[in-house]
Motif scaffolding. Structure first.
Motif, PDB file in Angstrom:
ATOM      1  N   ASP A 154      33.027 -58.960  61.264  1.00 42.15           N
ATOM      2  CA  ASP A 154      32.640 -58.253  62.493  1.00 42.15           C
ATOM      3  C   ASP A 154      32.072 -56.871  62.201  1.00 42.15           C
ATOM      4  N   GLU A 169      37.734 -52.711  68.313  1.00 37.89           N
ATOM      5  CA  GLU A 169      37.839 -54.139  68.639  1.00 37.89           C
ATOM      6  C   GLU A 169      39.156 -54.650  68.088  1.00 37.89           C
ATOM      7  N   THR A 216      32.658 -59.036  69.750  1.00 35.61           N
ATOM      8  CA  THR A 216      31.727 -58.465  68.772  1.00 35.61           C
ATOM      9  C   THR A 216      30.290 -58.568  69.266  1.00 35.61           C
TER      10      THR A 216
HETATM   11 MG   LIG Z   1      35.020 -60.260  66.870  1.00 37.05          MG
END
Ligand SMILES: [Mg+2]
Ligand SMILES: Nc1nc2c(ncn2[C@@H]2O[C@H](COP(=O)(O)OP(=O)(O)O)[C@@H](O)[C@H]2O)c(=O)[nH]1
Lengths: 139, 238
Positions: B98, B143, B70
């Protein structure tokens, strides 16, 4: 948000008018404003793709995938192995095991007490203990 | 097949161990596992085609919890959003932490909470993009859930997979996860600002990655100091 929900509820109480209504448009507007609220449910850890909005006291079973664009009304129950996206479920509803709903509306107090269903673009209502008892109107 | 048996099969599939299957259902379990992987690949191919058709550059980022996925994305997105329309999909078992961090840098974000699942799969991504007009984006980052094991099986349909490790995970972290590095295009060794303090053998890490995958691009970075961010962006094609 409540305003669109009220409008949608007004449309679905008149089943004969659903097909000709602007229900899809109402849903899209509703989803574009939908916020995320998933910290208040009862049950196992489902998968959420935001936005998902859960009213209070929603029960969720095992291996459930909710979202994106899912609203679930208060006291509703989602059984195991269910997948729901782009769908509005009103209060006090029971969704049976292994249901897959996409782009649907489920009227309040509906109860589906059977397993396995795969539906798109429909309004579902009433109490059904068997698949062939299901009241379903496509739009 | 009776329902009870079906459930049993799906449970076994979940724990990923064919050995647990009774002899009577072993074949079925294996078939199910194969089918699941096949389905994931089919969906991933379709996603990639959709991205290409809309001239979108796409990347998925995997790595352990705390490796700096992140933090790196924050840096990258901060720069890219000055020129490009960026969508970031964040996977975590729970919370929106995040996505909130990344959103501060002007990217649109979507959080997926996987609950009990330890990796994102192509279907999750498919469900998101079915509602999106892809013409509104130039770059998409995904992610993955923090984890070096589960994500290796599931491709997501991106152009490139980036695996992030940090030197705080110890110099053996790459050596211990061959599968993931074989399936990655870029290996990022992050937190390089701590190298002096930790005395980590970074050269060993680089060699391990190259050994598993001679094609892999390896880069050392610091999301804290910004070291090599320009080089990373260059590797991503910007
Ligand atoms: Mg993360
Ligand atoms: N010293 C240092 N800390 C970093 C670096 N990258 C990330 N961190 C820190 O490591 C922690 C975990 O980072 P995060 O981005 O949340 O990792 P993720 O779980 O992989 O997404 C945070 O406290 C970051 O500030 C780095 O390059 N150097």
């Amino acid at each position: 948000m409540k305003q669109e929900l009220t409008k949608i509820e007004e449309v679905i109480v008149k089943p004969e008018e659903i097909k000709e209504s602007n229900i899809q448009e109402l849903m899209d507007t509703f989803f574009s404003k939908l916020k995320n609220r998933v910290d208040n449910y009862i049950g196992d850890y489902p998968t959420f793709i935001e936005p998902v909005y859960l009213e209070d006291n929603v029960k969720i079973g095992d291996d459930v995938l909710l979202g994106p664009n899912v609203y679930i009304g208060a006291n509703s129950e989602i059984s195991d192995y269910v997948e729901i996206s782009n769908t509005i479920i009103f209060d006090n509803v029971k969704i049976g095991e292994n249901f897959k709903l996409e782009n649907c509306i489920v009227a309040k107090d509906s109860s589906f007490n059977f397993t396995e269903l795969n539906v798109k673009k429909s309004v579902l209502m009433g109490v059904a203990n068997l698949k062939n008892e299901l009241q379903k109107i496509g739009f | 097949m009776p329902n009870k048996e079906k459930l049993e099969i799906s449970r076994i599939k979940e724990v990923e161990s064919t050995n647990l299957a009774r002899d009577e259902i072993r074949d079925e379990v294996i078939e199910t596992k194969k089918a699941v992987e096949r389905d994931n690949n089919l969906i991933a191919d379709k996603i990639h085609q959709d991205f290409l058709n809309n001239s979108i550059k796409s990347f998925d980022i995997v790595g352990a919890i705390g490796a700096g996925k992140t933090a790196l994305l924050e840096k990258i997105v901060e720069i890219l959003t000055q020129k490009y329309r960026v969508l970031v999909i964040c996977g975590d078992i729970t919370t929106r932490v995040d996505a909130d961090r990344i959103e501060k840098h002007n990217a649109e974000t979507i959080q997926i909470n996987t609950g009990r699942e330890c990796a994102l799969n192509a279907y999750h991504i498919h469900q998101i993009i079915k509602n999106k007009n892809l013409q509104n984006y130039d770059v998409i980052f995904i992610e993955n859930v923090g984890n070096l094991i589960c994500p290796s099986e599931f491709v997501l349909g991106t152009d490139k997979r980036i695996t992030v490790v940090s030197i705080t995970e110890g110099e053996w972290v790459i050596e211990k996860h061959p599968m993931l590095f074989k399936m990655s295009d870029i290996a990022v060794i992050n937190k390089i600002d701590l190298k002096e303090r930790l005395g980590t053998n970074v050269e060993k890490m680089i060699n391990d990655a190259k050994k598993f995958n001679p094609e892999i691009e390896v880069i050392t970075t610091s999301a804290k100091t910004g070291e090599n961010m320009d080089k990373l962006l260059e590797l991503l094609g910007f």
